[in-house]
Design a protein around this motif. Structure first.
Motif, PDB file in Angstrom:
ATOM      1  N   THR A  69       0.822  -1.204   0.000  1.00 25.48           N
ATOM      2  CA  THR A  69       0.000   0.000   0.000  1.00 25.48           C
ATOM      3  C   THR A  69       0.858   1.257   0.000  1.00 25.48           C
ATOM      4  OG1 THR A  69      -0.151  -0.123   2.419  1.00 25.48           O
ATOM      5  CG2 THR A  69      -1.959  -1.068   1.160  1.00 25.48           C
ATOM      6  N   ALA A  70       0.316   2.328  -0.596  1.00 24.15           N
ATOM      7  CA  ALA A  70       0.965   3.642  -0.643  1.00 24.15           C
ATOM      8  C   ALA A  70       2.406   3.513  -1.142  1.00 24.15           C
ATOM      9  CB  ALA A  70       0.858   4.325   0.724  1.00 24.15           C
ATOM     10  N   ALA A  71       3.397   3.898  -0.325  1.00 26.07           N
ATOM     11  CA  ALA A  71       4.788   3.793  -0.778  1.00 26.07           C
ATOM     12  C   ALA A  71       5.212   2.342  -0.957  1.00 26.07           C
ATOM     13  CB  ALA A  71       5.718   4.497   0.209  1.00 26.07           C
ATOM     14  N   GLY A  72       4.476   1.401  -0.371  1.00 26.30           N
ATOM     15  CA  GLY A  72       4.736  -0.016  -0.620  1.00 26.30           C
ATOM     16  C   GLY A  72       4.321  -0.413  -2.023  1.00 26.30           C
ATOM     17  N   CYS A  73       3.212   0.132  -2.494  1.00 30.60           N
ATOM     18  CA  CYS A  73       2.786  -0.070  -3.873  1.00 30.60           C
ATOM     19  C   CYS A  73       3.772   0.628  -4.814  1.00 30.60           C
ATOM     20  CB  CYS A  73       1.378   0.480  -4.064  1.00 30.60           C
ATOM     21  SG  CYS A  73       0.637   0.135  -5.671  1.00 30.60           S
ATOM     22  N   GLN A  74       4.243   1.795  -4.400  1.00 23.71           N
ATOM     23  CA  GLN A  74       5.283   2.512  -5.156  1.00 23.71           C
ATOM     24  C   GLN A  74       6.520   1.641  -5.320  1.00 23.71           C
ATOM     25  OE1 GLN A  74       6.569   6.036  -3.118  1.00 23.71           O
ATOM     26  NE2 GLN A  74       8.115   6.589  -4.635  1.00 23.71           N
ATOM     27  N   LEU A  75       6.902   0.954  -4.264  1.00 28.74           N
ATOM     28  CA  LEU A  75       8.086   0.094  -4.293  1.00 28.74           C
ATOM     29  C   LEU A  75       7.920  -1.015  -5.335  1.00 28.74           C
ATOM     30  CD1 LEU A  75      10.806  -0.184  -2.819  1.00 28.74           C
ATOM     31  CD2 LEU A  75       9.654  -1.644  -1.142  1.00 28.74           C
ATOM     32  N   VAL A  76       6.727  -1.598  -5.408  1.00 33.13           N
ATOM     33  CA  VAL A  76       6.455  -2.626  -6.412  1.00 33.13           C
ATOM     34  C   VAL A  76       6.559  -2.034  -7.811  1.00 33.13           C
ATOM     35  CG1 VAL A  76       4.731  -4.235  -7.323  1.00 33.13           C
ATOM     36  CG2 VAL A  76       4.972  -3.927  -4.844  1.00 33.13           C
ATOM     37  N   ALA A  77       5.935  -0.874  -8.003  1.00 28.33           N
ATOM     38  CA  ALA A  77       5.950  -0.227  -9.317  1.00 28.33           C
ATOM     39  C   ALA A  77       7.361   0.156  -9.738  1.00 28.33           C
ATOM     40  CB  ALA A  77       5.042   1.001  -9.296  1.00 28.33           C
ATOM     41  N   GLN A  78       8.205   0.491  -8.780  1.00 24.89           N
ATOM     42  CA  GLN A  78       9.556   0.940  -9.092  1.00 24.89           C
ATOM     43  C   GLN A  78      10.461  -0.219  -9.496  1.00 24.89           C
ATOM     44  OE1 GLN A  78      10.466   4.440  -8.912  1.00 24.89           O
ATOM     45  NE2 GLN A  78      12.004   3.538 -10.249  1.00 24.89           N
ATOM     46  N   CYS A  79      10.185  -1.421  -9.011  1.00 27.17           N
ATOM     47  CA  CYS A  79      11.013  -2.566  -9.383  1.00 27.17           C
ATOM     48  C   CYS A  79      10.857  -2.874 -10.873  1.00 27.17           C
ATOM     49  CB  CYS A  79      10.632  -3.787  -8.546  1.00 27.17           C
ATOM     50  SG  CYS A  79      11.157  -3.670  -6.809  1.00 27.17           S
ATOM     51  N   ASP A  80      11.873  -3.475 -11.451  1.00 24.07           N
ATOM     52  CA  ASP A  80      11.843  -3.770 -12.881  1.00 24.07           C
ATOM     53  C   ASP A  80      10.813  -4.840 -13.216  1.00 24.07           C
ATOM     54  OD1 ASP A  80      14.207  -2.101 -13.422  1.00 24.07           O
ATOM     55  OD2 ASP A  80      15.275  -3.639 -12.291  1.00 24.07           O
ATOM     56  N   LEU A  81      10.678  -5.819 -12.346  1.00 19.42           N
ATOM     57  CA  LEU A  81       9.750  -6.928 -12.526  1.00 19.42           C
ATOM     58  C   LEU A  81       9.063  -7.192 -11.190  1.00 19.42           C
ATOM     59  CD1 LEU A  81      12.228  -9.310 -14.408  1.00 19.42           C
ATOM     60  CD2 LEU A  81      10.432  -7.935 -15.480  1.00 19.42           C
ATOM     61  N   ALA A  82       7.899  -7.823 -11.236  1.00 22.25           N
ATOM     62  CA  ALA A  82       7.200  -8.138  -9.987  1.00 22.25           C
ATOM     63  C   ALA A  82       6.384  -9.407 -10.165  1.00 22.25           C
ATOM     64  CB  ALA A  82       6.293  -6.988  -9.561  1.00 22.25           C
ATOM     65  N   VAL A  83       6.476 -10.280  -9.166  1.00 23.19           N
ATOM     66  CA  VAL A  83       5.663 -11.490  -9.104  1.00 23.19           C
ATOM     67  C   VAL A  83       4.867 -11.421  -7.813  1.00 23.19           C
ATOM     68  CG1 VAL A  83       5.653 -14.007  -8.981  1.00 23.19           C
ATOM     69  CG2 VAL A  83       7.345 -12.831 -10.425  1.00 23.19           C
ATOM     70  N   ALA A  84       3.555 -11.590  -7.921  1.00 24.08           N
ATOM     71  CA  ALA A  84       2.691 -11.457  -6.748  1.00 24.08           C
ATOM     72  C   ALA A  84       1.912 -12.731  -6.487  1.00 24.08           C
ATOM     73  CB  ALA A  84       1.716 -10.300  -6.940  1.00 24.08           C
ATOM     74  N   SER A  85       1.729 -13.029  -5.228  1.00 26.08           N
ATOM     75  CA  SER A  85       0.796 -14.064  -4.822  1.00 26.08           C
ATOM     76  C   SER A  85      -0.615 -13.595  -5.136  1.00 26.08           C
ATOM     77  CB  SER A  85       0.938 -14.316  -3.315  1.00 26.08           C
ATOM     78  OG  SER A  85      -0.216 -14.948  -2.802  1.00 26.08           O
ATOM     79  N   THR A  86      -1.484 -14.536  -5.505  1.00 22.72           N
ATOM     80  CA  THR A  86      -2.875 -14.166  -5.769  1.00 22.72           C
ATOM     81  C   THR A  86      -3.586 -13.675  -4.508  1.00 22.72           C
ATOM     82  OG1 THR A  86      -3.389 -16.535  -5.568  1.00 22.72           O
ATOM     83  CG2 THR A  86      -3.229 -15.616  -7.798  1.00 22.72           C
ATOM     84  N   GLU A  87      -2.949 -13.863  -3.367  1.00 24.73           N
ATOM     85  CA  GLU A  87      -3.520 -13.335  -2.124  1.00 24.73           C
ATOM     86  C   GLU A  87      -3.091 -11.894  -1.860  1.00 24.73           C
ATOM     87  OE1 GLU A  87      -2.320 -16.070   0.896  1.00 24.73           O
ATOM     88  OE2 GLU A  87      -3.773 -17.611   0.298  1.00 24.73           O
ATOM     89  N   ALA A  88      -2.198 -11.360  -2.692  1.00 25.42           N
ATOM     90  CA  ALA A  88      -1.717  -9.992  -2.494  1.00 25.42           C
ATOM     91  C   ALA A  88      -2.772  -8.978  -2.922  1.00 25.42           C
ATOM     92  CB  ALA A  88      -0.431  -9.773  -3.293  1.00 25.42           C
TER      93      ALA A  88
END
Length: 259
Positions: free
Chosen positions: A110-129
């Motif tokens: 959330t918030a800057a945590g979502c920013q952190l995901v967006a800033q990474c080059d790639l992202a893999v998420a659990s379907t529970e995220a």
């Protein structure tokens, strides 16, 4: 606390896993956490043995954004300006790292945590995220998170997230381009391993040149972007890894690259 805010593990291949380790605060980006990430990223950026970085987290959440309790304790404009500037420098260090950075996301971002995901080059998420830029719910528009969010997600979908503060699912995040893959919780590490294996099979220099070009040209007009891209490709072609790769293609064999 005696335990480090950020744990670091490195395997024999040069794959580094950075694990945020403040589960009690949902790995909020406190001053301590931002500083730890900044220090690690800068150090890894100078290490030519590093091939890829995975950004993970302990506990129930990936990252809940800035530490609001810490922020409200110092209601000073100069403090807030420096805090957000420090966080922005850390985010840019991810982009400036010459190797791919993969976010391993579970729980909430959330918030800057979502920013952190967006800033990474790639992202893999659990379907529970779940993902949100939820500052607006507390009267604080997620201005800095909007910077990488808008560079990942189409404008109207980004704006909806920003003005409502509502959560989206991992599947929605994947469909909108915020993450590359949304997979079952037990499949997250396997999907990351597949990405890492593919990255490791490529020459480090080519990936470093490509990553630098990718982000620089994104901010340019198309003519300037093509000019920069052409210069980058020409320089890349002169490197031994490209010469070997092209030669191998013409000789119908697999390229032989040194790590």
């Amino acid at each position: 606390m005696s335990e480090a805010a950020l744990l670091e593990d490195r395997d024999a291949r040069g794959v580094v896993t950075l694990t945020m380790n403040r589960p009690a605060s949902f790995n909020a980006l406190s001053e301590e956490m931002i500083a730890a990430l900044q220090s690690a990223l800068e150090r890894l950026g100078d290490d030519e043995g590093v091939r890829a970085v995975v950004l993970a987290a302990n506990g129930k959440a990936f990252c809940a954004g800035h530490n609001l309790k810490e922020m409200i304790a110092r209601p000073e404009l100069a403090y807030y300006q420096e805090l957000f500037a420090q966080c922005s420098r850390m985010m840019l260090a991810i982009q400036q790292l010459p190797v791919p950075v993969i976010a391993r996301v579970h729980g909430i971002a959330t918030a800057a945590g979502c920013q952190l995901v967006a800033q990474c080059d790639l992202a893999v998420a659990s379907t529970e995220a779940r993902f949100a830029v939820s500052g607006v719910n507390y009267g604080l528009f997620c201005s800095t998170p909007s910077v990488p969010l808008l560079r990942n997600v189409p404008a109207k979908q980004a704006m909806e997230m920003l003005v409502t503060g509502e959560f989206i699912s991992a599947e929605q995040a994947s469909a909108r381009g915020l993450v590359n893959h949304a997979v079952a919780p037990g499949e997250v590490d396997g999907q990351i391993a597949r990405l890492v294996d593919s990255i490791l099979a490529k020459p480090r220099l080519a990936l470093a040149m490509g990553k630098d070009l990718f982000y620089r040209q994104r901010e340019m007009g198309i003519a300037a972007a093509y000019q920069l891209a052409a210069q980058t490709m020409a320089a890349n072609m002169m490197d031994s890894c490209a010469l070997e790769g092209v030669t191998a293609f013409t000789e119908k064999r697999k390229p032989s690259w040194t790590p």
